[in-house]
Design an enzyme around this catalytic site. Structure first.
Site, PDB file in Angstrom:
ATOM      1  N   LYS A  45       0.828  -1.209   0.000  1.00 38.38           N
ATOM      2  CA  LYS A  45       0.000   0.000   0.000  1.00 38.38           C
ATOM      3  C   LYS A  45       0.867   1.266   0.000  1.00 38.38           C
ATOM      4  CE  LYS A  45      -3.590   2.171   2.873  1.00 38.38           C
ATOM      5  NZ  LYS A  45      -4.442   2.594   1.764  1.00 38.38           N
ATOM      6  N   ILE A  71     -10.312   6.017  -1.306  1.00 34.72           N
ATOM      7  CA  ILE A  71      -9.698   5.787   0.004  1.00 34.72           C
ATOM      8  C   ILE A  71      -8.931   7.024   0.463  1.00 34.72           C
ATOM      9  CG2 ILE A  71      -8.152   4.308   1.326  1.00 34.72           C
ATOM     10  CD1 ILE A  71     -10.675   2.910   0.268  1.00 34.72           C
ATOM     11  N   LEU A  73      -5.558   7.454   0.217  1.00 36.46           N
ATOM     12  CA  LEU A  73      -4.217   7.112   0.729  1.00 36.46           C
ATOM     13  C   LEU A  73      -4.146   7.101   2.253  1.00 36.46           C
ATOM     14  CD1 LEU A  73      -1.875   9.006  -1.767  1.00 36.46           C
ATOM     15  CD2 LEU A  73      -2.852   6.719  -1.948  1.00 36.46           C
ATOM     16  N   ASN A 127       4.006   6.882  -6.963  1.00 40.83           N
ATOM     17  CA  ASN A 127       2.588   7.071  -7.263  1.00 40.83           C
ATOM     18  C   ASN A 127       2.382   8.535  -7.643  1.00 40.83           C
ATOM     19  OD1 ASN A 127      -0.157   7.195  -7.422  1.00 40.83           O
ATOM     20  ND2 ASN A 127      -0.564   6.357  -5.388  1.00 40.83           N
ATOM     21  N   CYS A 130      -2.445   9.357  -8.179  1.00 43.81           N
ATOM     22  CA  CYS A 130      -3.676   9.080  -7.445  1.00 43.81           C
ATOM     23  C   CYS A 130      -4.682  10.209  -7.646  1.00 43.81           C
ATOM     24  CB  CYS A 130      -3.394   8.926  -5.960  1.00 43.81           C
ATOM     25  SG  CYS A 130      -4.882   8.534  -5.020  1.00 43.81           S
ATOM     26  N   LYS A 164       4.438   5.369 -11.799  1.00 43.59           N
ATOM     27  CA  LYS A 164       3.048   4.947 -12.018  1.00 43.59           C
ATOM     28  C   LYS A 164       2.255   6.142 -12.535  1.00 43.59           C
ATOM     29  CE  LYS A 164      -0.689   2.329  -9.876  1.00 43.59           C
ATOM     30  NZ  LYS A 164      -1.126   1.614  -8.649  1.00 43.59           N
ATOM     31  N   ASN A 191      -2.985   3.780 -13.666  1.00 45.90           N
ATOM     32  CA  ASN A 191      -3.752   3.929 -12.439  1.00 45.90           C
ATOM     33  C   ASN A 191      -5.225   4.051 -12.808  1.00 45.90           C
ATOM     34  OD1 ASN A 191      -4.410   4.387  -9.708  1.00 45.90           O
ATOM     35  ND2 ASN A 191      -2.563   5.585  -9.381  1.00 45.90           N
TER      36      ASN A 191
END
Length: 303
Positions: A45, A71, A73, A127, A130, A164, A191
């Site tokens: 995660k 969510i 993060l 990441n 997101c 990503k 993503n």
């Protein structure tokens, strides 16, 4: 038996089947259902610079052939990850690729430098995409910012770097090229797609964050196209992501140009799917008579 090992820049994995960040916890949660030794890698995660509470509930909603999640993060921060999760992760018989997200370029660099000093990691996934965190989308929608983050992280972190990327852009190719130019060892594509769900009876959005990231089989054709586009334009290994649930899905992404794949949403309804697909891939490569899985990558025939 065919060789399933894959090389993504400086990152070498025992096979191309990984589990995606955010869908596998910190691996400890899955130890009763998964033989980690059969996986190419685990991406735990996402962790951030400081602890995050995440978005208000509801955080998930099922959609046709997919799932929306917002969510936000939710995590305890990088120091907690290094102290409490990494000692367990480094004992697993597979590659561990940490995943970090940040609000600023400086945070990315600071976190990468800190995690790069830790033993037991095979790589670092950034990441940059997101869609549920303020500012997160901006990084991977701007080639210049993507290039800066990857280059700055590469300077301070000795680990192989995977960028990503978000699909929520007009053209993903220049962004993937920017990551490649900055020294990324590979890019993860893609993503989630930004979407929303509404309760028309109450006239309100279902998710507490209003919008969320769409994942699952519903996005597979879209993700497959983006992998194919980048593979045809950018000379960098690709890790394909997007609704992969069957061996046919795995093969589609490999043929389209992905050197490896990540299993995401499928982990929620079938925690053992990644191991099964790795076994099936070995058998399929043997049936095809190929010496290694790399012989399949990018073999799509143009019409």
């Amino acid at each position: 038996m065919p060789d399933l090992a894959v090389t993504l820049g400086r990152l070498r994995l025992q096979n191309p089947v990984l589990v995606a960040s955010g869908t596998f916890g910190y691996a400890r949660e899955m130890e009763g259902a998964v033989d980690f030794a059969k996986l190419g890698g685990v991406i735990p995660k996402t962790v951030t610079h400081q602890p995050r509470k995440g978005n208000p509930p509801p955080r998930t909603v099922e959609t046709p052939s997919g799932m929306l999640n917002a969510i936000g993060l939710d995590n305890d921060g990088i120091d907690h990850f290094i102290k409490h999760h990494l000692p367990y992760l480094r004992t697993l018989p597979t590659g561990i690729i940490a995943n970090i997200a940040a609000e600023t370029v400086e945070q990315f660099v600071e976190m990468a430098a800190k995690i790069g000093k830790e033993p037991g990691l095979a790589g670092l996934e950034l990441n940059l995409s997101c869609p549920n965190v303020s500012g997160g989308l901006d990084f991977a929608s701007d080639p210049m910012l993507t290039r800066q983050i990857v280059a700055d992280v590469r300077r301070v972190c000795p680990l192989p770097i995977v960028a990503k990327l978000t699909p929520n852009v007009t053209d993903i190719v220049p962004i993937a090229q920017a990551a490649a130019d900055a020294g990324a060892d590979a890019v993860s594509l893609v993503n989630t797609f930004v979407g929303m769900a509404i309760d028309w009876r109450t006239r309100k959005p279902i998710l507490g964050n209003v919008t969320g990231g769409l994942s699952g089989p519903a996005i597979r054709p879209l993700a497959l196209r983006l992998v194919w586009r980048v593979a045809g334009s950018v000379r960098i290994p690709i890790i394909g992501i997007g609704g992969i649930t069957t061996l046919d899905d795995v093969m589609d992404f490999l043929v389209a140009g992905a050197s490896a794949i990540q299993i995401g949403t499928a982990n929620f309804f079938d925690p053992s799917v990644s191991v099964r697909l790795a076994d099936q891939l070995q058998a399929t490569c043997a049936e095809l008579g190929v010496g290694s899985v790399s012989e399949i990558v990018g073999t799509l025939k143009a019409l």
